[in-house]
Motif scaffolding. Sequence first.
Motif, mmCIF file in Angstrom:
data_model
loop_
_atom_site.group_PDB
_atom_site.id
_atom_site.type_symbol
_atom_site.label_atom_id
_atom_site.label_comp_id
_atom_site.label_asym_id
_atom_site.label_seq_id
_atom_site.Cartn_x
_atom_site.Cartn_y
_atom_site.Cartn_z
ATOM 1 N N LEU A 66 -54.532 -30.793 -88.198
ATOM 2 C CA LEU A 66 -54.677 -30.901 -86.730
ATOM 3 C C LEU A 66 -54.793 -29.665 -86.206
ATOM 4 O O LEU A 66 -54.121 -28.929 -86.491
ATOM 5 C CB LEU A 66 -52.938 -31.343 -86.366
ATOM 6 N N HIS A 67 -55.387 -29.451 -85.618
ATOM 7 C CA HIS A 67 -55.940 -28.519 -84.894
ATOM 8 C C HIS A 67 -55.516 -28.067 -83.021
ATOM 9 O O HIS A 67 -55.902 -29.697 -82.219
ATOM 10 C CB HIS A 67 -57.864 -27.882 -84.688
ATOM 11 N N LEU A 68 -54.677 -27.440 -83.058
ATOM 12 C CA LEU A 68 -54.786 -27.457 -81.699
ATOM 13 C C LEU A 68 -54.672 -26.565 -81.336
ATOM 14 O O LEU A 68 -54.729 -25.267 -81.247
ATOM 15 C CB LEU A 68 -52.969 -27.464 -81.590
ATOM 16 N N LEU A 69 -55.753 -26.412 -79.948
ATOM 17 C CA LEU A 69 -56.138 -25.194 -79.301
ATOM 18 C C LEU A 69 -56.133 -24.999 -77.901
ATOM 19 O O LEU A 69 -56.126 -26.266 -77.176
ATOM 20 C CB LEU A 69 -58.004 -25.685 -78.610
ATOM 21 N N ARG A 70 -55.151 -24.243 -77.096
ATOM 22 C CA ARG A 70 -54.822 -23.797 -75.916
ATOM 23 C C ARG A 70 -55.962 -23.952 -75.130
ATOM 24 O O ARG A 70 -56.754 -22.924 -76.080
ATOM 25 C CB ARG A 70 -54.105 -22.466 -75.752
ATOM 26 N N HIS A 71 -56.125 -24.779 -74.413
ATOM 27 C CA HIS A 71 -57.480 -23.882 -72.858
ATOM 28 C C HIS A 71 -57.866 -22.629 -72.819
ATOM 29 O O HIS A 71 -56.947 -22.037 -73.301
ATOM 30 C CB HIS A 71 -56.915 -24.877 -71.466
ATOM 31 N N GLY A 72 -58.921 -22.508 -71.699
ATOM 32 C CA GLY A 72 -59.467 -21.485 -71.737
ATOM 33 C C GLY A 72 -58.768 -20.787 -70.846
ATOM 34 O O GLY A 72 -57.720 -21.173 -69.911
ATOM 35 N N GLU A 73 -58.622 -19.180 -70.033
ATOM 36 C CA GLU A 73 -58.364 -18.753 -68.779
ATOM 37 C C GLU A 73 -58.883 -19.698 -67.624
ATOM 38 O O GLU A 73 -59.598 -19.863 -67.959
ATOM 39 C CB GLU A 73 -58.580 -17.374 -69.419
ATOM 40 N N PRO A 74 -57.377 -19.477 -66.973
ATOM 41 C CA PRO A 74 -57.958 -20.512 -65.874
ATOM 42 C C PRO A 74 -58.002 -19.444 -64.537
ATOM 43 O O PRO A 74 -58.176 -18.204 -64.938
ATOM 44 C CB PRO A 74 -55.983 -20.725 -65.184
ATOM 45 N N GLU A 75 -58.668 -20.523 -63.734
ATOM 46 C CA GLU A 75 -59.762 -19.619 -62.655
ATOM 47 C C GLU A 75 -58.164 -18.167 -62.171
ATOM 48 O O GLU A 75 -58.805 -17.562 -61.505
ATOM 49 C CB GLU A 75 -59.673 -20.327 -61.804
ATOM 50 N N ILE A 104 -56.762 -31.416 -80.537
ATOM 51 C CA ILE A 104 -55.923 -31.607 -79.365
ATOM 52 C C ILE A 104 -56.794 -29.911 -78.862
ATOM 53 O O ILE A 104 -56.352 -29.246 -78.858
ATOM 54 C CB ILE A 104 -54.583 -32.410 -79.721
ATOM 55 N N VAL A 105 -57.174 -30.434 -77.672
ATOM 56 C CA VAL A 105 -56.736 -29.519 -76.291
ATOM 57 C C VAL A 105 -55.572 -29.157 -76.174
ATOM 58 O O VAL A 105 -55.662 -30.416 -74.742
ATOM 59 C CB VAL A 105 -58.031 -29.355 -75.783
ATOM 60 N N THR A 106 -55.216 -28.219 -75.280
ATOM 61 C CA THR A 106 -53.637 -28.387 -74.595
ATOM 62 C C THR A 106 -53.050 -27.126 -73.966
ATOM 63 O O THR A 106 -54.492 -26.236 -73.300
ATOM 64 C CB THR A 106 -52.627 -29.354 -75.290
ATOM 65 N N HIS A 107 -51.807 -27.240 -73.795
ATOM 66 C CA HIS A 107 -51.531 -26.145 -72.828
ATOM 67 C C HIS A 107 -50.605 -25.251 -73.736
ATOM 68 O O HIS A 107 -49.911 -25.896 -75.219
ATOM 69 C CB HIS A 107 -50.803 -26.824 -72.045
ATOM 70 N N GLY A 108 -50.117 -23.658 -73.800
ATOM 71 C CA GLY A 108 -49.488 -23.333 -74.550
ATOM 72 C C GLY A 108 -48.043 -23.679 -74.969
ATOM 73 O O GLY A 108 -47.651 -23.787 -76.141
ATOM 74 N N GLY A 109 -47.021 -24.160 -74.160
ATOM 75 C CA GLY A 109 -45.869 -24.797 -74.040
ATOM 76 C C GLY A 109 -46.361 -26.072 -74.707
ATOM 77 O O GLY A 109 -44.879 -26.098 -75.955
ATOM 78 N N ALA A 110 -47.141 -26.902 -74.944
ATOM 79 C CA ALA A 110 -47.289 -27.806 -75.889
ATOM 80 C C ALA A 110 -47.352 -27.420 -76.631
ATOM 81 O O ALA A 110 -47.473 -28.701 -78.271
ATOM 82 C CB ALA A 110 -48.299 -28.684 -74.882
ATOM 83 N N MET A 111 -48.423 -27.088 -77.381
ATOM 84 C CA MET A 111 -48.270 -25.855 -79.071
ATOM 85 C C MET A 111 -47.350 -25.589 -79.253
ATOM 86 O O MET A 111 -46.952 -25.837 -79.807
ATOM 87 C CB MET A 111 -49.556 -25.040 -78.636
ATOM 88 N N ARG A 112 -45.992 -24.980 -78.547
ATOM 89 C CA ARG A 112 -44.640 -24.688 -78.834
ATOM 90 C C ARG A 112 -44.105 -25.873 -79.411
ATOM 91 O O ARG A 112 -43.245 -26.095 -80.316
ATOM 92 C CB ARG A 112 -44.590 -23.672 -77.973
ATOM 93 N N ALA A 113 -44.268 -26.750 -78.467
ATOM 94 C CA ALA A 113 -43.288 -28.258 -78.484
ATOM 95 C C ALA A 113 -43.801 -28.339 -79.509
ATOM 96 O O ALA A 113 -43.003 -28.916 -80.690
ATOM 97 C CB ALA A 113 -43.655 -28.718 -77.377
ATOM 98 N N ALA A 114 -45.408 -28.932 -79.801
ATOM 99 C CA ALA A 114 -45.935 -29.431 -81.758
ATOM 100 C C ALA A 114 -45.484 -29.072 -82.397
ATOM 101 O O ALA A 114 -44.624 -29.736 -83.380
ATOM 102 C CB ALA A 114 -46.903 -29.711 -81.144
ATOM 103 N N LEU A 115 -44.925 -27.313 -82.434
ATOM 104 C CA LEU A 115 -44.935 -26.709 -83.259
ATOM 105 C C LEU A 115 -42.704 -26.751 -83.893
ATOM 106 O O LEU A 115 -42.239 -27.031 -84.971
ATOM 107 C CB LEU A 115 -44.951 -24.775 -83.731
ATOM 108 N N ALA A 116 -42.133 -26.829 -83.180
ATOM 109 C CA ALA A 116 -40.963 -27.628 -82.569
ATOM 110 C C ALA A 116 -40.755 -28.734 -83.325
ATOM 111 O O ALA A 116 -39.774 -28.927 -84.405
ATOM 112 C CB ALA A 116 -40.729 -27.284 -81.530
ATOM 113 N N HIS A 117 -41.489 -30.221 -83.008
ATOM 114 C CA HIS A 117 -41.366 -31.081 -83.211
ATOM 115 C C HIS A 117 -41.786 -31.468 -85.322
ATOM 116 O O HIS A 117 -40.787 -31.822 -85.848
ATOM 117 C CB HIS A 117 -42.246 -31.954 -82.679
ATOM 118 N N LEU A 118 -42.805 -30.456 -85.410
ATOM 119 C CA LEU A 118 -43.749 -31.079 -86.918
ATOM 120 C C LEU A 118 -42.820 -30.154 -87.661
ATOM 121 O O LEU A 118 -42.861 -30.216 -88.902
ATOM 122 C CB LEU A 118 -44.934 -30.192 -86.534
ATOM 123 N N CYS A 119 -43.032 -28.221 -87.297
ATOM 124 C CA CYS A 119 -41.998 -28.185 -88.345
ATOM 125 C C CYS A 119 -40.240 -27.542 -88.261
ATOM 126 O O CYS A 119 -39.903 -26.747 -88.167
ATOM 127 C CB CYS A 119 -42.375 -26.475 -87.842
#
Length: 189
Positions: A6-15, A137-152
């Motif tokens: 599972l690859h979690l990719l945070r979106h690029g810099e917003p405008e 999965i292309v997502t957001h920093g908070g969602a990536m951290r939530a995935a870490l909390a859930h999975l690990c």
Amino acid sequence: MAPFTLHLLRHGEPERPGRLMGRTDCPSSAAGIQDCIDRAMALEVEAIVCSNLSRAQAAAEEIGHRKGLAVTIDPLWRELDFGAWDGLAPEEIDPAALARFQANPDANPPPDGEPWSQLVARVGRALDRLSPRDTLIVTHGGAMRAALAHLCDLRERNTWAVALPYAALLTLEVWLSDPLSAQITGLRT
């Protein structure tokens, strides 16, 4: 059963960088989208999923186009809802309230915002319905951290210790179990 990657990719810099962009649909800059493409092209994946916010969706769709893969849009992968703070820069928020949130985002969510535990539960539901195949999965920093909390099974404080700048790529090996479990195998920032 063998694990899947599972690859979690945070979106690029917003405008409009430097703001709490939870549900605010601010697009990524062209350079931010390109940063995500550059990170993802070497990955071998069978599926691509993304948040329904444009800052994640634009990069995911371009990556999918280049890889010949359809993109599944899943709103469960959205960022934490910052409520009344959504779209604001940190200096526009009461410092004491922001400090309470940062110290304990579950007990002190933003006004009308989403508590941390709700984000973890939401992302957990998204993870539980993934097919066991190598996925980006292309997502957001908070969602990536939530995935870490859930999975690990990491506590919120531990998840915030992981630096996830724009276009950060986090790779995990995920085992199908009850509950799902994972091992971090890579982090590129």
